[in-house]
Design a protein around this motif. Structure first.
Motif, PDB file in Angstrom:
ATOM      1  N   LEU A 206       0.843  -1.119  -0.028  1.00 51.78           N
ATOM      2  CA  LEU A 206      -0.089   0.117   0.169  1.00 51.78           C
ATOM      3  C   LEU A 206       0.834   1.238   0.090  1.00 51.78           C
ATOM      4  O   LEU A 206       1.632   1.434  -1.040  1.00 51.78           O
ATOM      5  N   SER A 207       0.755   1.962   0.823  1.00 53.94           N
ATOM      6  CA  SER A 207       1.890   3.237   1.084  1.00 53.94           C
ATOM      7  C   SER A 207       3.059   2.301   1.448  1.00 53.94           C
ATOM      8  O   SER A 207       3.297   1.227   1.859  1.00 53.94           O
ATOM      9  N   GLU A 208       4.464   3.322   1.428  1.00 56.35           N
ATOM     10  CA  GLU A 208       5.459   2.620   1.547  1.00 56.35           C
ATOM     11  C   GLU A 208       5.816   1.951   2.703  1.00 56.35           C
ATOM     12  O   GLU A 208       6.534   0.944   2.768  1.00 56.35           O
ATOM     13  N   HIS A 209       5.422   2.462   3.771  1.00 58.18           N
ATOM     14  CA  HIS A 209       5.490   1.664   5.135  1.00 58.18           C
ATOM     15  C   HIS A 209       3.951   1.100   5.534  1.00 58.18           C
ATOM     16  O   HIS A 209       3.911   0.748   6.777  1.00 58.18           O
ATOM     17  N   LEU A 210       3.247   0.556   4.650  1.00 59.18           N
ATOM     18  CA  LEU A 210       2.092   0.155   4.836  1.00 59.18           C
ATOM     19  C   LEU A 210       1.765  -1.071   3.974  1.00 59.18           C
ATOM     20  O   LEU A 210       1.946  -0.696   2.787  1.00 59.18           O
ATOM     21  N   ALA A 211       1.296  -2.207   4.356  1.00 60.55           N
ATOM     22  CA  ALA A 211       1.162  -3.033   3.513  1.00 60.55           C
ATOM     23  C   ALA A 211      -0.123  -4.199   4.000  1.00 60.55           C
ATOM     24  O   ALA A 211      -0.546  -4.089   5.157  1.00 60.55           O
ATOM     25  N   SER A 212      -0.531  -4.788   3.050  1.00 54.98           N
ATOM     26  CA  SER A 212      -1.547  -5.806   3.627  1.00 54.98           C
ATOM     27  C   SER A 212      -0.821  -7.129   3.613  1.00 54.98           C
ATOM     28  O   SER A 212      -0.213  -7.703   2.547  1.00 54.98           O
ATOM     29  N   ALA A 213      -0.984  -7.700   5.003  1.00 53.41           N
ATOM     30  CA  ALA A 213      -0.283  -8.949   5.174  1.00 53.41           C
ATOM     31  C   ALA A 213      -1.583 -10.233   4.963  1.00 53.41           C
ATOM     32  O   ALA A 213      -2.684  -9.966   5.450  1.00 53.41           O
ATOM     33  N   VAL A 214      -1.192 -11.264   4.316  1.00 52.73           N
ATOM     34  CA  VAL A 214      -2.190 -12.287   3.764  1.00 52.73           C
ATOM     35  C   VAL A 214      -1.369 -13.588   4.323  1.00 52.73           C
ATOM     36  O   VAL A 214      -0.448 -13.995   3.726  1.00 52.73           O
ATOM     37  N   ILE A 215      -2.112 -14.286   5.366  1.00 49.44           N
ATOM     38  CA  ILE A 215      -1.349 -15.329   5.853  1.00 49.44           C
ATOM     39  C   ILE A 215      -2.319 -16.685   5.574  1.00 49.44           C
ATOM     40  O   ILE A 215      -3.525 -16.596   6.135  1.00 49.44           O
ATOM     41  N   THR A 216      -2.121 -17.764   4.919  1.00 48.40           N
ATOM     42  CA  THR A 216      -2.773 -18.721   4.536  1.00 48.40           C
ATOM     43  C   THR A 216      -2.115 -19.895   5.599  1.00 48.40           C
ATOM     44  O   THR A 216      -1.040 -20.455   5.427  1.00 48.40           O
ATOM     45  N   LEU A 217      -2.951 -20.499   6.403  1.00 49.72           N
ATOM     46  CA  LEU A 217      -2.941 -21.531   7.266  1.00 49.72           C
ATOM     47  C   LEU A 217      -4.087 -22.689   7.481  1.00 49.72           C
ATOM     48  O   LEU A 217      -5.235 -22.093   7.065  1.00 49.72           O
ATOM     49  N   PRO A 218      -3.723 -23.510   7.917  1.00 52.35           N
ATOM     50  CA  PRO A 218      -5.085 -24.430   8.381  1.00 52.35           C
ATOM     51  C   PRO A 218      -6.111 -23.673   9.187  1.00 52.35           C
ATOM     52  O   PRO A 218      -5.262 -22.779  10.017  1.00 52.35           O
ATOM     53  N   GLY A 219      -7.207 -24.014   9.089  1.00 54.59           N
ATOM     54  CA  GLY A 219      -8.348 -22.871   9.663  1.00 54.59           C
ATOM     55  C   GLY A 219      -8.255 -22.759  11.193  1.00 54.59           C
ATOM     56  O   GLY A 219      -8.088 -21.574  11.641  1.00 54.59           O
ATOM     57  N   GLU A 220      -7.693 -23.591  12.099  1.00 54.62           N
ATOM     58  CA  GLU A 220      -7.738 -23.635  13.429  1.00 54.62           C
ATOM     59  C   GLU A 220      -6.553 -22.383  14.007  1.00 54.62           C
ATOM     60  O   GLU A 220      -6.403 -21.614  14.594  1.00 54.62           O
ATOM     61  N   GLN A 221      -5.282 -22.796  13.020  1.00 53.72           N
ATOM     62  CA  GLN A 221      -4.115 -22.047  13.297  1.00 53.72           C
ATOM     63  C   GLN A 221      -4.455 -20.446  13.008  1.00 53.72           C
ATOM     64  O   GLN A 221      -3.695 -19.754  13.715  1.00 53.72           O
ATOM     65  N   ALA A 222      -5.036 -20.338  11.819  1.00 56.39           N
ATOM     66  CA  ALA A 222      -5.404 -19.274  11.501  1.00 56.39           C
ATOM     67  C   ALA A 222      -6.230 -18.408  12.556  1.00 56.39           C
ATOM     68  O   ALA A 222      -6.007 -17.046  13.043  1.00 56.39           O
ATOM     69  N   ARG A 223      -7.061 -19.013  13.051  1.00 53.88           N
ATOM     70  CA  ARG A 223      -8.091 -18.503  13.965  1.00 53.88           C
ATOM     71  C   ARG A 223      -7.284 -18.276  15.421  1.00 53.88           C
ATOM     72  O   ARG A 223      -7.586 -17.184  16.145  1.00 53.88           O
ATOM     73  N   GLN A 224      -6.155 -19.185  15.836  1.00 50.87           N
ATOM     74  CA  GLN A 224      -5.711 -18.825  16.919  1.00 50.87           C
ATOM     75  C   GLN A 224      -4.596 -17.819  16.845  1.00 50.87           C
ATOM     76  O   GLN A 224      -4.442 -16.931  17.349  1.00 50.87           O
ATOM     77  N   LEU A 225      -3.975 -17.419  15.724  1.00 50.34           N
ATOM     78  CA  LEU A 225      -3.260 -16.384  15.279  1.00 50.34           C
ATOM     79  C   LEU A 225      -4.054 -15.067  15.302  1.00 50.34           C
ATOM     80  O   LEU A 225      -3.454 -14.135  16.033  1.00 50.34           O
ATOM     81  N   ALA A 226      -5.017 -15.167  14.923  1.00 50.32           N
ATOM     82  CA  ALA A 226      -5.899 -13.711  14.746  1.00 50.32           C
ATOM     83  C   ALA A 226      -6.411 -13.560  16.038  1.00 50.32           C
ATOM     84  O   ALA A 226      -6.705 -12.344  16.373  1.00 50.32           O
ATOM     85  N   ALA A 227      -6.525 -14.429  17.216  1.00 50.00           N
ATOM     86  CA  ALA A 227      -6.747 -14.205  18.448  1.00 50.00           C
ATOM     87  C   ALA A 227      -5.767 -13.519  19.341  1.00 50.00           C
ATOM     88  O   ALA A 227      -6.139 -13.061  20.810  1.00 50.00           O
ATOM     89  N   LEU A 228      -4.505 -13.634  18.952  1.00 50.47           N
ATOM     90  CA  LEU A 228      -3.446 -13.118  19.844  1.00 50.47           C
ATOM     91  C   LEU A 228      -3.703 -11.539  20.162  1.00 50.47           C
ATOM     92  O   LEU A 228      -4.362 -10.875  19.142  1.00 50.47           O
ATOM     93  N   ASP A 229      -3.207 -11.025  21.194  1.00 49.42           N
ATOM     94  CA  ASP A 229      -3.130  -9.720  21.275  1.00 49.42           C
ATOM     95  C   ASP A 229      -2.404  -8.896  20.435  1.00 49.42           C
ATOM     96  O   ASP A 229      -1.430  -9.575  19.757  1.00 49.42           O
ATOM     97  N   GLU A 230      -2.482  -7.633  20.296  1.00 45.52           N
ATOM     98  CA  GLU A 230      -1.800  -6.875  19.356  1.00 45.52           C
ATOM     99  C   GLU A 230      -0.346  -7.037  19.286  1.00 45.52           C
ATOM    100  O   GLU A 230       0.461  -7.102  18.186  1.00 45.52           O
ATOM    101  N   ALA A 231       0.206  -6.949  20.488  1.00 51.28           N
ATOM    102  CA  ALA A 231       1.583  -7.115  20.525  1.00 51.28           C
ATOM    103  C   ALA A 231       2.246  -8.433  20.129  1.00 51.28           C
ATOM    104  O   ALA A 231       3.171  -8.482  19.216  1.00 51.28           O
TER     105      ALA A 231
END
Length: 416
Positions: A218-243
């Motif tokens: 996107l802008s030079e220091h902004l991008a869209s990250a797209v991570i493809t994982l098995p479904g449960e791993q993707a949900r667990q990753l999304a549930a982490l706190d921001e840090a």
């Protein structure tokens, strides 16, 4: 019971359905647009994490439809190059625009902004009757007409029905059209990330063990990250706190962009590809994901949807000019042939790429490394990829020319 008569009824007011309604109404057809979402959600769609890579042909069509002018210029990001990488191979393949194709492969625009822009264009178009927040109780496509009975609403009658209601189309299923659905057993997590390093407006497709990583600049220091994982791993990753989430993405992207921080909401989508056995039926046409639902690895799903808009609007213009039924079997067969022929090679190639690059068995890892080396060393192969990604020309030159000619006769001074 109140009855509304229309020429064409479209089920689904996603970006493809909206663009098609605009194209058809500009030709002079009376269009009914039926959508399950409330009108407020159409007018101000929420950010859904998805960034759309638009080819030159798609941008051209959006301009002609009067949609592009409603997208803020500051929210259009150039996609200048593409990098394809494999975890086990230091070498990478880089795809750049062909000479004469401009300075970019395409443009990146948030899906929500495209939806909003298409909505604004539709609201400026006479001849479109919207039924938002509507549920269809029954649908019938017969020899003489199409009938849609809305729950707690009118009976809609039309000559042609277009199903544009997602890859899981209830309309397609209700009218008996089979579809091949392939569940990849994976989910796609998408979000915007700020990062220290520079991406130089290059898209990444990075195939690794147990995951696929993409980066959309996107802008030079902004991008869209797209991570493809098995479904449960993707949900667990999304549930982490921001840090913790930011630290995990830094690790997964091998710290190639330095420090990373979350810059918005996170979204998880299951990966399912769809291919309808037929794109047409009696007084019926399929459009968008209802016809072809692509795996996002090639970023061509919406581009194929717009190609379908152009092809279907092309045969509708022929019907208008010649005074024919828009659901003429001959014209629908023409749309079916052209759209299937235009989509099939890319659909199958995408399936093959996904199968090869997500198979972690040693033979597949060796084969994909060899393919990546060969592709990187063969200029003709890179040129073919660049041409496919850019897609600068009309999808079907002859029908498009007829469409424009028909519009000029019907509405002088109006440009599609």
């Amino acid at each position: 019971m109140q009855q509304h008569d229309h020429d064409i009824a479209i089920v689904g007011a996603g970006p493809v359905g909206l663009c098609l309604a605009r194209a058809l109404a500009l030709q002079g057809w009376r269009v009914a647009l039926v959508e399950r979402q409330a009108e407020a959600a159409l007018a101000e769609p929420a950010f859904d994490g998805r960034e759309i890579a638009l080819t030159h042909a798609s941008v051209r069509l959006l301009r002609e439809l009067g949609v592009w002018e409603h997208i803020p210029a500051a929210e259009v990001y150039p996609l200048r190059t593409a990098r394809v990488m494999d975890r086990d191979l230091a070498h990478e393949m880089r795809v750049v625009p062909e000479p004469g194709a401009g300075d970019r492969l395409g443009d990146l625009v948030a899906n929500s902004l495209i939806r909003r822009a298409a909505w604004l264009a539709v609201r400026q178009t006479p001849g479109i009757e919207l039924h938002a927040g509507a549920t269809i109780d029954s649908v019938h496509a017969g020899e003489d007409e199409v009938r849609l009975q809305l729950r707690d609403g009118p009976l809609l009658r039309a000559r042609l029905l277009v199903a544009a209601d997602s890859r899981f189309s209830e309309t397609r299923r209700a009218l008996g059209i089979d579809a091949d659905l392939h569940d990849f057993g994976k989910s796609m997590l998408v979000c915007r990330m700020r990062h220290e390093g520079r991406h130089e407006h290059a898209a990444w497709e990075w195939f690794g063990l147990g995951q696929t990583l993409a980066l959309l600049p996107l802008s030079e220091h902004l991008a869209s990250a797209v991570i493809t994982l098995p479904g449960e791993q993707a949900r667990q990753l999304a549930a982490l706190d921001e840090a913790a989430f930011a630290a995990e993405l830094e690790r997964r992207y091998d710290r190639r962009l330095g420090r990373m921080d979350l810059a918005g909401s996170r979204h998880v989508y299951p990966l399912v590809a769809t291919w309808a056995r037929r794109f047409t039926g009696t007084r019926l046409a399929l459009a968008g994901d209802a016809a072809v639902g692509m795996h996002p690895v090639t970023a061509h799903g919406f581009n194929l949807g717009l190609a379908g808009v152009e092809r279907l609007a092309g045969v509708a213009a022929i019907a208008m000019r010649q005074g024919r039924d828009p659901a003429s079997p001959a014209l629908l067969a023409q749309y079916d042939r052209r759209h299937r022929r235009g989509c099939w090679p890319l659909f199958q190639a995408t399936r093959a790429v996904v199968g090869l690059y997500t198979d972690d068995r040693p033979p597949a890892r060796w084969l994909r490394a060899a393919a990546l080396r060969a592709g990187g060393n063969l200029a003709p192969f890179r040129r073919m990829l660049a041409t496919t990604l850019t897609d600068a020309g009309p999808v079907d030159p002859s029908p498009l020319q007829r469409l424009r000619a028909g519009l000029a006769q019907l509405r002088p001074g109006v440009s599609l």
